[in-house]
Design a protein around this motif. Sequence first.
Motif, PDB file in Angstrom:
ATOM      1  N   VAL A   1       0.634  -1.551  -0.179  1.00 36.21           N
ATOM      2  CA  VAL A   1      -0.224  -0.110   0.184  1.00 36.21           C
ATOM      3  C   VAL A   1       0.927   1.278  -0.101  1.00 36.21           C
ATOM      4  CG1 VAL A   1      -1.400   1.596   0.773  1.00 36.21           C
ATOM      5  CG2 VAL A   1      -1.871  -0.647   1.254  1.00 36.21           C
ATOM      6  N   ASP A   2       0.713   1.821  -1.141  1.00 34.22           N
ATOM      7  CA  ASP A   2       1.728   2.831  -0.978  1.00 34.22           C
ATOM      8  C   ASP A   2       1.131   4.514  -0.148  1.00 34.22           C
ATOM      9  OD1 ASP A   2       3.543   1.781  -2.096  1.00 34.22           O
ATOM     10  OD2 ASP A   2       2.410   2.117  -4.784  1.00 34.22           O
ATOM     11  N   LYS A   3      -0.797   4.729  -0.786  1.00 35.29           N
ATOM     12  CA  LYS A   3      -1.182   6.029  -0.456  1.00 35.29           C
ATOM     13  C   LYS A   3      -2.790   5.555  -0.726  1.00 35.29           C
ATOM     14  CE  LYS A   3      -2.648  10.346  -2.488  1.00 35.29           C
ATOM     15  NZ  LYS A   3      -2.033  10.939  -4.155  1.00 35.29           N
ATOM     16  N   ILE A   4      -3.419   6.047   0.623  1.00 42.95           N
ATOM     17  CA  ILE A   4      -4.343   5.566   1.196  1.00 42.95           C
ATOM     18  C   ILE A   4      -5.054   7.103   1.059  1.00 42.95           C
ATOM     19  CG2 ILE A   4      -6.010   5.218   3.137  1.00 42.95           C
ATOM     20  CD1 ILE A   4      -4.061   3.067   3.834  1.00 42.95           C
ATOM     21  N   GLU A   5      -6.351   7.002   0.799  1.00 45.82           N
ATOM     22  CA  GLU A   5      -7.033   8.979   0.449  1.00 45.82           C
ATOM     23  C   GLU A   5      -9.059   8.527   0.876  1.00 45.82           C
ATOM     24  OE1 GLU A   5      -7.324   9.688  -3.421  1.00 45.82           O
ATOM     25  OE2 GLU A   5      -5.079   9.765  -3.751  1.00 45.82           O
TER      26      GLU A   5
ATOM     27  N   GLY B   1     -18.227   8.406   1.306  1.00 49.29           N
ATOM     28  CA  GLY B   1     -18.513   7.701   1.062  1.00 49.29           C
ATOM     29  C   GLY B   1     -17.190   6.593   0.429  1.00 49.29           C
ATOM     30  N   THR B   2     -16.241   7.723  -0.396  1.00 52.75           N
ATOM     31  CA  THR B   2     -14.991   6.457  -1.159  1.00 52.75           C
ATOM     32  C   THR B   2     -13.513   6.310  -0.231  1.00 52.75           C
ATOM     33  OG1 THR B   2     -14.389   8.124  -2.332  1.00 52.75           O
ATOM     34  CG2 THR B   2     -16.140   7.121  -3.013  1.00 52.75           C
ATOM     35  N   LEU B   3     -13.390   5.132  -0.461  1.00 54.63           N
ATOM     36  CA  LEU B   3     -11.692   4.677  -0.274  1.00 54.63           C
ATOM     37  C   LEU B   3     -11.337   4.354  -1.280  1.00 54.63           C
ATOM     38  CD1 LEU B   3      -9.687   4.325   2.260  1.00 54.63           C
ATOM     39  CD2 LEU B   3     -10.965   1.513   2.078  1.00 54.63           C
ATOM     40  N   SER B   4      -9.861   4.733  -1.598  1.00 56.89           N
ATOM     41  CA  SER B   4      -8.949   4.557  -2.330  1.00 56.89           C
ATOM     42  C   SER B   4      -7.820   4.560  -2.737  1.00 56.89           C
ATOM     43  CB  SER B   4      -8.632   6.421  -3.999  1.00 56.89           C
ATOM     44  OG  SER B   4      -9.808   6.836  -3.747  1.00 56.89           O
ATOM     45  N   VAL B   5      -7.185   3.124  -2.640  1.00 56.24           N
ATOM     46  CA  VAL B   5      -5.963   2.968  -2.417  1.00 56.24           C
ATOM     47  C   VAL B   5      -5.455   2.269  -3.514  1.00 56.24           C
ATOM     48  CG1 VAL B   5      -4.580   0.653  -0.889  1.00 56.24           C
ATOM     49  CG2 VAL B   5      -7.165   1.792  -0.305  1.00 56.24           C
TER      50      VAL B   5
END
Length: 131
Positions: free
Chosen positions: A30-34, A40-44
Amino acid sequence: MVKKTVLKVDISCHKCRKKLLKAISGLQGVDKIEVDAGKGTLSVTGDADPYEIIVRTRRVGKHVELVSVGPPPQPPKEPQKKPEEKKAEPKKDDKKTDPLIMPHFHNPLTCPVCQQMHVVYTEPNTGCSIM
């Protein structure tokens, strides 16, 4: 190969968000988590397996839906800027606070995940013993 995984997750309180970030950041690759609580979104972004991200999210107790998996968007190319004259900036006495930076207080009455109570039912001992 680096990819961006977008998930739809209900993040209703700061405690839930903290648990979710801790669980996903523990994955290898995992490099980046937004997190966008409004949408209601999670971007990995990274080499992490999307299946493992979904499994970790469900272990935290969240319902998750996969929105998309694909290559991360390319950073926008900025044209070369000409040097500009420095302008005097007025002093700002009124500080605007970002709601994400403000301290969050956990209220279990407003979070449906935190309201869940685990009830264990044990059957009464029906055996009779005479001493």
